[in-house]
Design an enzyme around this catalytic site. Sequence first.
Site, mmCIF file in Angstrom:
data_model
loop_
_atom_site.group_PDB
_atom_site.id
_atom_site.type_symbol
_atom_site.label_atom_id
_atom_site.label_comp_id
_atom_site.label_asym_id
_atom_site.label_seq_id
_atom_site.Cartn_x
_atom_site.Cartn_y
_atom_site.Cartn_z
ATOM 1 N N GLY A 114 75.178 -12.761 -28.543
ATOM 2 C CA GLY A 114 75.348 -12.625 -29.752
ATOM 3 C C GLY A 114 75.104 -13.616 -31.249
ATOM 4 N N TRP A 161 71.787 -15.676 -32.029
ATOM 5 C CA TRP A 161 71.103 -15.245 -32.776
ATOM 6 C C TRP A 161 71.143 -14.228 -33.417
ATOM 7 C CZ3 TRP A 161 65.463 -16.707 -30.557
ATOM 8 C CH2 TRP A 161 65.507 -17.505 -30.397
ATOM 9 N N ASP A 177 70.329 -6.548 -24.877
ATOM 10 C CA ASP A 177 70.671 -7.042 -24.256
ATOM 11 C C ASP A 177 71.176 -6.412 -22.100
ATOM 12 O OD1 ASP A 177 71.148 -10.017 -23.634
ATOM 13 O OD2 ASP A 177 71.969 -9.157 -21.687
ATOM 14 N N ASP A 218 67.126 -3.078 -20.556
ATOM 15 C CA ASP A 218 66.570 -3.491 -19.668
ATOM 16 C C ASP A 218 65.605 -3.889 -20.339
ATOM 17 O OD1 ASP A 218 64.708 -5.171 -18.651
ATOM 18 O OD2 ASP A 218 65.588 -4.265 -16.524
ATOM 19 N N ASP A 228 64.634 -14.078 -26.899
ATOM 20 C CA ASP A 228 65.736 -15.602 -26.197
ATOM 21 C C ASP A 228 65.546 -15.183 -24.758
ATOM 22 O OD1 ASP A 228 66.824 -18.249 -26.083
ATOM 23 O OD2 ASP A 228 68.531 -17.744 -26.564
ATOM 24 N N LYS A 230 61.265 -17.196 -26.163
ATOM 25 C CA LYS A 230 61.695 -18.164 -25.639
ATOM 26 C C LYS A 230 60.152 -18.188 -24.800
ATOM 27 C CE LYS A 230 65.586 -18.487 -22.929
ATOM 28 N NZ LYS A 230 66.307 -19.420 -24.101
HETATM 29 N N1 SAM Z 1 70.207 -15.654 -27.667
HETATM 30 C C1 SAM Z 1 71.348 -15.107 -27.154
HETATM 31 C C2 SAM Z 1 72.455 -15.446 -28.473
HETATM 32 O O1 SAM Z 1 72.265 -16.593 -29.105
HETATM 33 O O2 SAM Z 1 73.430 -15.329 -28.575
HETATM 34 C C3 SAM Z 1 71.590 -16.342 -25.468
HETATM 35 C C4 SAM Z 1 70.821 -15.380 -24.742
HETATM 36 S S1 SAM Z 1 70.218 -16.018 -23.156
HETATM 37 C C5 SAM Z 1 70.151 -16.873 -23.468
HETATM 38 C C6 SAM Z 1 69.951 -14.476 -22.711
HETATM 39 C C7 SAM Z 1 70.080 -13.040 -22.095
HETATM 40 O O3 SAM Z 1 68.825 -12.230 -21.690
HETATM 41 C C8 SAM Z 1 71.243 -13.123 -21.045
HETATM 42 O O4 SAM Z 1 72.346 -12.350 -21.607
HETATM 43 C C9 SAM Z 1 71.059 -11.902 -20.100
HETATM 44 O O5 SAM Z 1 71.450 -10.882 -20.609
HETATM 45 C C10 SAM Z 1 69.395 -11.368 -21.091
HETATM 46 N N2 SAM Z 1 68.579 -10.815 -20.218
HETATM 47 C C11 SAM Z 1 67.110 -11.066 -19.176
HETATM 48 N N3 SAM Z 1 66.677 -10.706 -18.554
HETATM 49 C C12 SAM Z 1 67.039 -9.233 -19.594
HETATM 50 C C13 SAM Z 1 66.328 -7.550 -19.607
HETATM 51 N N4 SAM Z 1 65.507 -7.394 -18.673
HETATM 52 N N5 SAM Z 1 66.161 -6.764 -20.506
HETATM 53 C C14 SAM Z 1 67.607 -7.591 -21.482
HETATM 54 N N6 SAM Z 1 68.467 -8.980 -21.471
HETATM 55 C C15 SAM Z 1 67.854 -9.720 -21.066
#
Ligand code: SAM
Length: 305
Positions: free
Chosen positions: A53, A55, A75, A91, A116, A156
């Site tokens: 969380g 961002w 997420d 997802d 992200d 990203k």
């Molecule tokens: N921007 C976030 C923050 O500032 O806290 C950090 C994000 S973290 C690098 C990447 C996130 O992508 C993870 O929480 C992961 O669960 C999520 N993620 C990966 N694949 C996903 C998908 N198919 N659908 C939803 N979320 C996904």
Amino acid sequence: MGRTSKDKRDVYYRLAKENGWRARSAFKLLQLDEEFQLFQGVTRAVDLCAAPGGWSQVLSQKTGGQEGGQVLAVDLQAMAPLPGVTQIQGDITQLSTAKEIIQHFQGCPADLVVCDGAPDVTGLHDVDEYMQAQLLLAALNIATHVLKPGGCFVAKIFRGRDVTLLYSQLRIFFSSVLCAKPKSSRNSSIEAFAVCQGYDPPEGFKPDLSKPLLDHSYDPDFNQLDGPTRVIVPFVTCGDLSAYDSDCSYPLDLQDGSKYRYTPPTQPPISPPYQEACTLKKMGRLAKEVRPEDGPISRAATMPQ
Ligand code: SAM
């Protein structure tokens, strides 16, 4: 290794805790904003792949959101609540999640969509880049449904071999596409951020969730990588040049003269995927390698009933 060692090795991790951010990645969005003024006039925003969380915290602050949140965070993982942020757990590559997000913005489009998202990296670069591209395209597809004309999309991106194909696809929808690397993103990491401004889909374009954007049959003219349609996007570094270097270790007492005091994480994950392994470890029941003389390695562990 003590609990301060990560604070030494990763100054942005430490600063995130000290500044009340849930994740060090908050600095990436803040540094992108310094360069591109992403939040100007933004009142409605979507944060895809938002957990834990960081961002969303930034977006919530920047949109002035408290009650009746104008930020939608999505997420796979559950996320602790934040003021001004509505959450969907799902997802983003699934149709059902995409539909839920789109429904939220029906009749009132978003100014900004950020993503992200990162897959669990395997170390196999081609696979990781492919998975990352799928996340970005899923996010783009959602953005085409919810963004207002002129809106902005930040995602990203892994600067891998096929990144120019992604740039070409982004350029179809946005008048400006740049690749940006914030100071808080490690140089050693392949990650960067596609900053796409001025949402302007081609005339006659109808957002369609059933159309995979990487499918070459989508519109071959747009997918050309050679000749006049080849897209070369500018690469921009952002964040104050005197800002901390994310690849360096720093002493615990920083230059500002303040004395170091350990700060616990702002908001530990509420239901992390590794929770089951931690529980098993505490009970001494984590899988142990079983090595028979010549047989394959197997693992044995059971979850307590
Ligand atoms: N921007 C976030 C923050 O500032 O806290 C950090 C994000 S973290 C690098 C990447 C996130 O992508 C993870 O929480 C992961 O669960 C999520 N993620 C990966 N694949 C996903 C998908 N198919 N659908 C939803 N979320 C996904």
